[in-house]
Design an enzyme around this catalytic site. Structure first.
Site, PDB file in Angstrom:
ATOM      1  N   ASP A  37       0.831  -1.218   0.000  1.00  0.00           N
ATOM      2  CA  ASP A  37       0.000   0.000   0.000  1.00  0.00           C
ATOM      3  C   ASP A  37       0.857   1.255   0.000  1.00  0.00           C
ATOM      4  OD1 ASP A  37      -2.243  -1.468  -0.073  1.00  0.00           O
ATOM      5  OD2 ASP A  37      -2.676  -1.348   2.070  1.00  0.00           O
ATOM      6  N   SER A  82     -16.746 -24.082 -28.513  1.00  0.00           N
ATOM      7  CA  SER A  82     -17.005 -24.749 -27.237  1.00  0.00           C
ATOM      8  C   SER A  82     -16.616 -26.212 -27.404  1.00  0.00           C
ATOM      9  CB  SER A  82     -18.458 -24.590 -26.831  1.00  0.00           C
ATOM     10  OG  SER A  82     -19.267 -25.091 -27.845  1.00  0.00           O
ATOM     11  N   LEU A  83     -16.820 -27.000 -26.386  1.00  0.00           N
ATOM     12  CA  LEU A  83     -16.354 -28.384 -26.434  1.00  0.00           C
ATOM     13  C   LEU A  83     -17.523 -29.346 -26.415  1.00  0.00           C
ATOM     14  CD1 LEU A  83     -13.586 -28.074 -23.704  1.00  0.00           C
ATOM     15  CD2 LEU A  83     -13.199 -28.384 -26.150  1.00  0.00           C
ATOM     16  N   GLU A 114      -6.277 -30.719 -18.890  1.00  0.00           N
ATOM     17  CA  GLU A 114      -6.357 -29.517 -18.050  1.00  0.00           C
ATOM     18  C   GLU A 114      -7.649 -29.584 -17.247  1.00  0.00           C
ATOM     19  OE1 GLU A 114      -6.285 -26.208 -20.758  1.00  0.00           O
ATOM     20  OE2 GLU A 114      -4.626 -27.099 -21.856  1.00  0.00           O
ATOM     21  N   LYS A 116     -11.164 -28.297 -16.072  1.00  0.00           N
ATOM     22  CA  LYS A 116     -12.177 -27.471 -16.717  1.00  0.00           C
ATOM     23  C   LYS A 116     -12.754 -26.530 -15.663  1.00  0.00           C
ATOM     24  CE  LYS A 116     -16.074 -27.733 -19.868  1.00  0.00           C
ATOM     25  NZ  LYS A 116     -16.965 -26.833 -19.185  1.00  0.00           N
ATOM     26  N   ASP A 118     -14.893 -23.827 -13.904  1.00  0.00           N
ATOM     27  CA  ASP A 118     -16.297 -23.468 -14.107  1.00  0.00           C
ATOM     28  C   ASP A 118     -16.475 -21.959 -13.972  1.00  0.00           C
ATOM     29  OD1 ASP A 118     -18.883 -23.840 -14.670  1.00  0.00           O
ATOM     30  OD2 ASP A 118     -19.438 -24.774 -12.766  1.00  0.00           O
ATOM     31  N   TYR A 230      -5.446 -20.447 -20.796  1.00  0.00           N
ATOM     32  CA  TYR A 230      -5.076 -21.783 -21.276  1.00  0.00           C
ATOM     33  C   TYR A 230      -4.764 -21.838 -22.770  1.00  0.00           C
ATOM     34  CZ  TYR A 230     -10.142 -21.678 -22.077  1.00  0.00           C
ATOM     35  OH  TYR A 230     -11.407 -21.313 -22.434  1.00  0.00           O
ATOM     36  N   LYS A 317     -16.966 -34.559 -18.394  1.00  0.00           N
ATOM     37  CA  LYS A 317     -17.722 -33.895 -17.333  1.00  0.00           C
ATOM     38  C   LYS A 317     -17.854 -34.808 -16.116  1.00  0.00           C
ATOM     39  CE  LYS A 317     -20.432 -30.664 -18.288  1.00  0.00           C
ATOM     40  NZ  LYS A 317     -20.548 -29.229 -18.225  1.00  0.00           N
ATOM     41  N   CYS A 411     -53.560 -24.508   3.412  1.00  0.00           N
ATOM     42  CA  CYS A 411     -52.351 -23.755   3.070  1.00  0.00           C
ATOM     43  C   CYS A 411     -51.512 -23.561   4.337  1.00  0.00           C
ATOM     44  CB  CYS A 411     -52.715 -22.395   2.478  1.00  0.00           C
ATOM     45  SG  CYS A 411     -51.272 -21.318   2.286  1.00  0.00           S
ATOM     46  N   CYS A 414     -51.519 -19.488   5.118  1.00  0.00           N
ATOM     47  CA  CYS A 414     -52.703 -18.716   5.512  1.00  0.00           C
ATOM     48  C   CYS A 414     -53.835 -19.606   6.035  1.00  0.00           C
ATOM     49  CB  CYS A 414     -53.197 -17.870   4.342  1.00  0.00           C
ATOM     50  SG  CYS A 414     -53.915 -18.860   3.025  1.00  0.00           S
ATOM     51  N   CYS A 429     -53.063 -22.757  -3.435  1.00  0.00           N
ATOM     52  CA  CYS A 429     -53.736 -21.967  -2.418  1.00  0.00           C
ATOM     53  C   CYS A 429     -54.474 -20.885  -3.195  1.00  0.00           C
ATOM     54  CB  CYS A 429     -52.711 -21.327  -1.477  1.00  0.00           C
ATOM     55  SG  CYS A 429     -53.371 -19.927  -0.560  1.00  0.00           S
ATOM     56  N   CYS A 434     -53.100 -14.420   0.655  1.00  0.00           N
ATOM     57  CA  CYS A 434     -52.157 -15.249   1.410  1.00  0.00           C
ATOM     58  C   CYS A 434     -50.796 -14.542   1.434  1.00  0.00           C
ATOM     59  CB  CYS A 434     -52.034 -16.614   0.732  1.00  0.00           C
ATOM     60  SG  CYS A 434     -50.711 -17.627   1.383  1.00  0.00           S
TER      61      CYS A 434
HETATM   62  S1  IVH Z   1     -10.525 -25.111 -24.228  1.00  0.00           S
HETATM   63  C1  IVH Z   1     -11.619 -25.113 -28.464  1.00  0.00           C
HETATM   64  N1  IVH Z   1      -9.660 -25.362 -21.743  1.00  0.00           N
HETATM   65  O1  IVH Z   1     -15.137 -24.744 -21.076  1.00  0.00           O
HETATM   66  C2  IVH Z   1     -11.191 -24.931 -27.093  1.00  0.00           C
HETATM   67  N2  IVH Z   1     -11.877 -24.599 -22.100  1.00  0.00           N
HETATM   68  O2  IVH Z   1     -17.150 -25.547 -23.830  1.00  0.00           O
HETATM   69  C3  IVH Z   1     -12.306 -24.614 -26.183  1.00  0.00           C
HETATM   70  N3  IVH Z   1     -13.105 -24.079 -20.066  1.00  0.00           N
HETATM   71  O3  IVH Z   1     -16.142 -22.278 -23.292  1.00  0.00           O
HETATM   72  C4  IVH Z   1     -11.916 -24.229 -24.858  1.00  0.00           C
HETATM   73  N4  IVH Z   1     -11.499 -24.569 -18.646  1.00  0.00           N
HETATM   74  O4  IVH Z   1     -15.032 -21.497 -21.203  1.00  0.00           O
HETATM   75  C5  IVH Z   1     -10.690 -25.028 -22.544  1.00  0.00           C
HETATM   76  N5  IVH Z   1      -8.785 -25.611 -19.618  1.00  0.00           N
HETATM   77  C6  IVH Z   1      -9.796 -25.267 -20.405  1.00  0.00           C
HETATM   78  C7  IVH Z   1     -11.020 -24.808 -19.888  1.00  0.00           C
HETATM   79  C8  IVH Z   1     -12.054 -24.482 -20.784  1.00  0.00           C
HETATM   80  C9  IVH Z   1     -12.742 -24.133 -18.779  1.00  0.00           C
HETATM   81  C10 IVH Z   1     -14.449 -23.663 -20.565  1.00  0.00           C
HETATM   82  C11 IVH Z   1     -14.411 -22.652 -21.677  1.00  0.00           C
HETATM   83  C12 IVH Z   1     -15.252 -23.194 -22.804  1.00  0.00           C
HETATM   84  C13 IVH Z   1     -15.951 -24.348 -22.131  1.00  0.00           C
HETATM   85  C14 IVH Z   1     -16.053 -25.539 -23.057  1.00  0.00           C
END
Ligand code: IVH
Length: 672
Positions: A37, A82-83, A114, A116, A118, A230, A317, A411, A414, A429, A434
């Site tokens: 700081d 997306s995957l 890797e 995934k 969230d 990534y 998944k 209910c 009420c 109800c 209520c």
């Molecule tokens: S690779 C073509 N790597 O998962 C490559 N995705 O549908 C696509 N996600 O939208 C992404 N960790 O937001 C990749 N290590 C990772 C990830 C990752 C999370 C998410 C990403 C993507 C969704 C897959």
């Protein structure tokens, strides 16, 4: 000798950048908060005295003061794919088999696994080593610009120092990753929101999404967003593998999740998945699976993409998180329309980072089907984002004394007699007054997507209804007359009440269709409310409309029309609407903003991707000028608007000699 201010500013920027990296990327701080700081404060003071030396990538510039009025569309240079998902070992075998069969003879794939994360995917573009644009995924082709908000994440370097030491020349490059929130930070944020009477977020992912789309970067900076990268991409990086890609990201100073592994075959991949499925709850952030990527970029190229996902990668998944606990009691919750929903009151238990004490049981049929009883031991499950649910009953632990659940007759809130229509599973109800229904209707009225009254959350509504300040939603606009009394309520205070009253005043500006949705006519969702508002243009006309007149609207059927008629036949409802009118709410509309009639009877076909707007927006613009949009090209089509990578429709239009518009020509045509 005293350093000149410019030099010291540069030096401080450099130092702080280094400490940010150590703390936020490496998690290895070298100094304590106080020392940090001090550096920041010195920099702030120097910059204040010498504003001519402030650079946009100074650590003080992470939190801009400008509000983002709209999130501008950004076209991704390469689509954000997306995957496809897999859920079992077998499916992973199939994936591996497909890969091996598609590669040239003798080539074996290696995989990088890797976690995934969230969260939400994000793309960062750097030009000459400086962060230029940050964008969300959007529809994969066009995302939204969120640069100001992303800059507040301290692990995101605003400037890349190490570029000059690299062998390759990187003028422009892009990195991709995931923005997320750690579970603990998320819980803290939610506790705080609850205390302030604000809506809580369902999970860290929603919370990150909501934060990234806030208009004020100052508030974003206070929220605990984090990032993992990534993927690195540039025209001339000369990388050969995903593994090298991750290494380069780290070398450049990006935050990469360390738990990745290069696997030489599928058995190693399976072991990795199993290992992390068991250990996921020990991580400070949520993961919903493992991402498996073919390591060689050359092989990735051979494999290519299908539609919106690559053939060279897949997500494994995890199963929904499950645990056992005791179901103490079944209670019945009364919703705003009077529907009773059974709720399992559970012995509190920790599952995937949060304590669960309730789960939905949906309806009485579900209870009967699963034979769920009070006192049972049950398996509960928490899917990616949803409310926990009861999966099954452990019959071996059932007490002899247990009894089937009885349908309630009264209910629980009420006490009025309940009603179960023959052909429905739901129980209702029917008492409009209520308290549970009253609270539910007010909550719906104030919610986001309705009148959007910031700060009027469930806790405050319950309090105000219980204290008699709110009998129905029209009373919300009378609260300002009770300002002094409200300030006196314990825990509320002057500032929060004034904020609330301001938010209530602001909500009076919401357009007619929002009001129509907010008043909560059964079956009138936001889509139907839009159509009805656009057709009748005033609540007066709607109140006097016949069933047939309402059903004349495209896609509005008898259940909606009957419900609308029933709603306005009710004298109490009419009185409430009248009160809303007197409070100054907007109960009329000019209809869809018709800007001109110059495209009347002109039909359009949209093909390819537009860089400045989505298809929906383009359609709306055409309609605003009286034109229409159809899906396929015929000789009756007047214009074909051709965006990026337009396909067969464009060919057909050329063959038929139909006028083709570029995006620029199209924008000219629809200009207001
Ligand atoms: S690779 C073509 N790597 O998962 C490559 N995705 O549908 C696509 N996600 O939208 C992404 N960790 O937001 C990749 N290590 C990772 C990830 C990752 C999370 C998410 C990403 C993507 C969704 C897959």
């Amino acid at each position: 000798m005293k350093k000149n201010p410019q030099q010291r500013i540069e030096e401080l920027c450099e130092l702080i950048r280094e400490h940010d990296y150590n703390y936020h990327v490496l998690a290895q701080p070298l100094i304590n908060d106080f020392e940090y700081d001090q550096l920041i404060n010195e920099l702030i003071q120097l910059e204040k005295d010498n504003p001519q030396f402030i650079t946009p990538d100074s650590p003080t510039q992470r939190v801009g003061s400008d509000l983002t009025k709209e999130f501008k569309p950004v076209k991704h240079k390469i689509p954000m794919l997306s995957l496809s998902n897999t859920y079992s070992e077998e499916e992973l075998y199939d994936f591996d088999k497909r890969i091996r069969e598609s590669l040239p003879k003798g080539e074996k794939p290696e995989y990088v696994c890797e976690l995934k994360i969230d969260g939400l995917s994000i793309s960062l573009r750097y030009i000459n080593g400086k962060l230029n644009v940050a964008a969300t995924r959007g529809d994969g082709t066009i995302g939204e610009e969120v640069t100001n908000n992303v800059k507040t994440i301290r692990a995101v370097p605003l400037i890349i120092k190490k570029l000059s030491s690299l062998k390759m020349k990187l003028i422009e490059f892009e990195v991709r990753g995931e923005v997320y929130m750690e579970v603990e930070a998320f819980n803290r944020l939610n506790d705080e929101r609850e205390m302030n009477g604000e809506k809580t977020f369902a999970n860290p992912r929603n919370s990150s999404a909501g934060t990234l789309k806030l208009q004020d970067p100052k508030i974003v900076a206070k929220r605990p967003l984090q990032i993992f990268l990534y993927y690195f991409f540039s025209e001339n990086e000369g990388l050969k593998t995903q593994y090298e890609n991750l290494m380069l990201l780290q070398e450049l100073g990006f935050r990469v999740n360390n738990n990745f592994k290069l696997c030489k075959d599928l058995s190693e991949v399976l072991a990795f998945c199993k290992n992390w499925e068991n250990r996921r709850s020990k991580l400070p952030y949520e993961i919903d699976g493992v991402v498996i990527k073919v390591n060689s970029l050359q092989q990735q190229k051979i494999l290519g993409n299908i539609a919106k996902s690559p053939r060279w990668a897949v997500a494994f998944k995890f199963k929904a998180k499950q645990t056992n606990t005791k179901l103490n009691k079944i209670t019945w919750q009364v919703g705003r329309t009077g529907t009773l929903t059974p709720v399992a009151e559970l012995e509190p238990i920790l599952l995937a980072g949060s304590t669960i004490s309730r789960a939905t049981l949906h309806n009485i049929d579900e209870i009967k089907r699963k034979d769920i009883r009070e006192g049972d031991w049950v398996v509960i499950e928490k899917g990616g984002d949803v409310i926990p649910k009861v999966v099954s009953v452990d019959l071996s632990k059932r007490l002899k004394s247990s009894a089937e659940v009885k349908i309630p007759l009264k209910c629980p809130v009420c006490g009025s007699t309940l009603f179960k229509p023959e052909e429905e599973v739901a129980i209702y109800c029917e008492n409009n007054l209520c308290p549970a229904q009253v609270k539910g209707r007010i909550a719906h009225f104030a919610a986001r997507g309705s009148m959007d009254i910031e700060g009027l959350g469930e806790a405050l509504i319950n309090l105000f209804v219980d204290l008699g300040y709110l009998k129905d939603y029209s009373d919300i606009y009378m609260l300002k007359e009770k300002r002094e009394e409200l300030i006196g309520i314990e825990r509320l205070g002057e500032k929060s009440i004034d904020n609330l009253l301001n938010a209530i005043e602001t909500s009076k500006q919401r357009p007619f269709e929002k009001v129509l949705f907010a008043i909560g006519i059964r079956y009138v969702g936001s889509g139907a409310a839009n159509k009805i508002a656009d057709h009748f243009l005033s609540i007066e006309k709607l109140m006097n409309a016949t069933k047939d007149e309402i059903e004349a609207i495209h896609e509005i059927g008898p259940s909606i029309s009957e419900s609308v008629i029933r709603f306005f036949r009710n004298a109490q409802n009419r009185k409430i609407v009248d009160k809303l009118r007197k409070s100054g709410l907007i109960l009329t509309s000019k209809g869809k903003i018709k800007r001109s009639n110059r495209l009347v009877e002109k039909s359009f076909v949209l093909t390819g991707t537009l860089s400045t707007m989505s298809r929906e927006e383009a359609k709306e613009k055409i309609q605003n000028h009286g034109g229409s949009v159809v899906s396929s090209v015929s000789k009756n089509t007047n214009y074909v608007v051709a965006g990026e990578s337009a396909g067969s429709k464009l060919d057909k239009a050329q063959k038929l000699g139909i006028e083709i518009l570029s995006e620029k020509q199209f924008l000219e045509l629809i200009k207001e």
